[in-house]
Write a protein that holds these residues in place. Sequence first.
Motif: not given
Length: 924
Positions: A372-374, A428-433, A497-499
């Motif tokens: 979930r990318i911001g 937003k429960a983001l897990n990648r920035i 996305a692959l981190m």
Amino acid sequence: MSGKPGNFSAEILKRPRFVDVEKCIACGACAEKCPKKVDDAYNQNLIKRKAIYVEYPQAVPLKYAIDKDHCIFFEKGKCRACEKFCPSKAINFDDKEEHLNLKVGAVILAPGFRAYNPAGDDTFKYGRLPNVVTSMEFERILSATGPSQGHIRRPSDQKSPKKIAWLQCVGSRDVHRAAHGYCSSVCCMYAVKEAVIAKEHAGGDLDCAIFYMDMRSHGKDFERYYNDAKEKHGIRFIRSRVPTIEPVDDTGDLILPHVNEAGEVEEERFDMVVLSVGMETTPEVARLARNLDIDLTEGRFCRTDTFHPVRSSRPGVFVCGAFQGTKDIPQSVIEASSAAAEAEVLLSAARNTETRRKKEILERREGNKTPRIGVFVCHCGINIGGVVDVPAVRDYAATLPFVEFVTDNLFTCSTDTQDTISRVIREKALNRIVVAACTPKTHEPLFQETLVSAGLNRYVFEMTNIRNQDSWVHKDAPDKATEKAKDLVRMAVAKAALMSPLEEAEVDVNRRAVVVGGGVSGMAASKALSGQGYQVTLVEREATLGGQALNLFRTWRGEDIQENLAAMVKSVESDPLIDVCLNTELGQVEGFVGNFKTTLTCKGQEHVVDHGVTILATGAKEFKPEEYLYGKDPRVVTHLELDRKFMNHDQGLKSVKAAVFIQCVGSREPQRPYCSRVCCTHAIESALYLKKINPDAEIFVLNREIRTYGEREYLYREARLAGIVFIRFSLETKPKVFVDGADLKVEVPDAALGHSVGIKADLLALATAIVPYKDEKLARFFKVPMNEDGFFVEAHAKLGPSEFASDGVFLCGMAHYPKPIDEALAQGQAAASRAVTLLSREKIRVSGTVAYVNPAVCSSCGVCVEVCPYSAPSFIEKGPFSGKAEINPVLCKGCGLCVSSCRSGALNLKGFEEGQIMAMINEV
């Protein structure tokens, strides 16, 4: 303030600003809606200030405050328009003055300065001619948050100027009116910077001219910047002091009459004039000094002495920055750390007794959750937004896979935006920035800390540089720049996305320090460390401590260097926590931050020292010239040799009838294009002392510029009043020195007279360059860089002047750049203060971006072991993978050299995995 060092009682008055800076998002709605305009001559027609205004215009985020004396609500009890339109509810009219009583052990004064106000000087007609602005106002014009969003417009008619002039030394080096006799140290270089940036903003057709007396580019790499401004950017430099500014009818243009170097009167027409205003201490700060019983200098700066550069006249009260004396950012940063070191020594017994630990935020364990990318796209004022269509890039990012949130920001690095990022991550429960902004070199750590505060792993972050790599290089093609920005964002999102989260290794810290170099800077660093209870090994290659200071006679203030140096050496040698190793050099260095292992070699004997940090203070030396008959005639000496004559009370100096000093011998030349910083002041101090012991002597100082910065300018004025003659020459018209019979003669062209001047000299003193040792072996040992001149390169020219990019290694003294004793001492203390940030910890964490090996595919070729500059790879000695390579994550710096060199593809770099890189390439 009452009390004594270690136990002060201070009463502080906290004034209300009526704006909560924690809530303020710096949107400017309050100032835009404020109906009250303040009649402020200092801001004249350029920035009509409102009653609510930007208090610190160069800060990010901008700092707003309400001027109570002009606010309609405080005058009439009504209005409050700013409160109505503030979207973040940051306006607080109930803000009150607070009296705080503090119990402290030490005080550091850093009240700064204010810019000289030329409004009362009729010479420049500032405040009457709208197109005459101050340098501070021109900074605002250049700024993306300024009145014209970074586009250069002259105030009178908002037209783009074609010709701009800068007038130097406004309010400085002037003993008339309300000006100041000292040099403000920074004005020459900020004028050059403004002219260069102005041409970048407006294009090459803009004509920029700087009118000056002496171009004082005495800082590290400043001379190169000055030369580039002339040669690459076409900035004109005119040596002349402009006596007045005349308007041209109603056009808004300005006429500058001036006298050129040939003595001819000229006039030139300009669209705008920028006054390079100097620094001054405010009356409020002077009053503060009186209240604290602090002595001030003639220029109203805090009085210090050379061997205690940040100590005020009151014990326990220290000073740094412009209140200590006019200076630039790097020296201010150095002095801040130096003052901190002094306070640390004073308060070392109380260390950790009142420490409050930062609450650790538990990291969210995301596992293999769907990304979930911001995406946050930065305008960077107009640096990016002036070229790239940022809203278009933002909207495009929203269409990319796994992107759950996008926004754009004026300054993504600002405090309020960091708060927004942290809040959005949670909501937003983001897990990648992904941040599309400027360079990760300076800003990536800031964003990573924001992720940590929001509960994310710092390594699920990707930053793409759409400023340096896009808007700056494609400023003439905005459409293509926008498309490239989209490409860069798409690539960053693909990688993100692959981190996956990375782990950081923890290592114990050895609390001993090694200081390499026993000059004044190295000794200052050693004492600052031992004063806090840390053990120090001080390594000196010579047989005695003292370095180049052993060859110096007096400071520019007249202090006896040898007397002070002897006391310093005695203090170091008698300190039980300092092991002094003379006639010693480094033979080998192994290890990493917190755990170095250094082999010392002394008279054939080797000794290994385990330590946590290293401070390099290896100094520099005097250049030995091959011109001006040096080494061929005993009457020709260097400055240090003349100082030795002073120290030995050479009786021959009393019979000298004429003495000549030649400046810039070996400095500011193609092979050494830097200023050695100390030579002008040293020459003038020596000339004055020679005049004192031999009043009848005629003394001439042949110079290219006189660079007596700060209050050293008073010494220059004293020399002229004493009858010392200053004659200027250029690089192309250097003096000629020859022997005529038994006479030593010097011939130099004098531009003022229009012909050459011949001088029969009994003494010729050469101000030779200060040159580094260029110790490449030491640089290899600690993996630290040197510049093309041979001086060590610091982590950041302005913000990290006393440390290296290599963890655990610090820098001070003339190994960094030529400097006088007080600045070398301050930097020694600063390096110690920075080192203590590591030594004070029991454990430290090292980066998670490290290489790793897949032993199943490793061919045991050993290439990785050979190419790694940090000795991180080695061979496994036992077990099923014996003979295969492995990586020590503590030693690895993540440079990727081993990965790119691996023939079998067994090596990979965490955070830059092959799959991540290929995903980015596939998006191009």
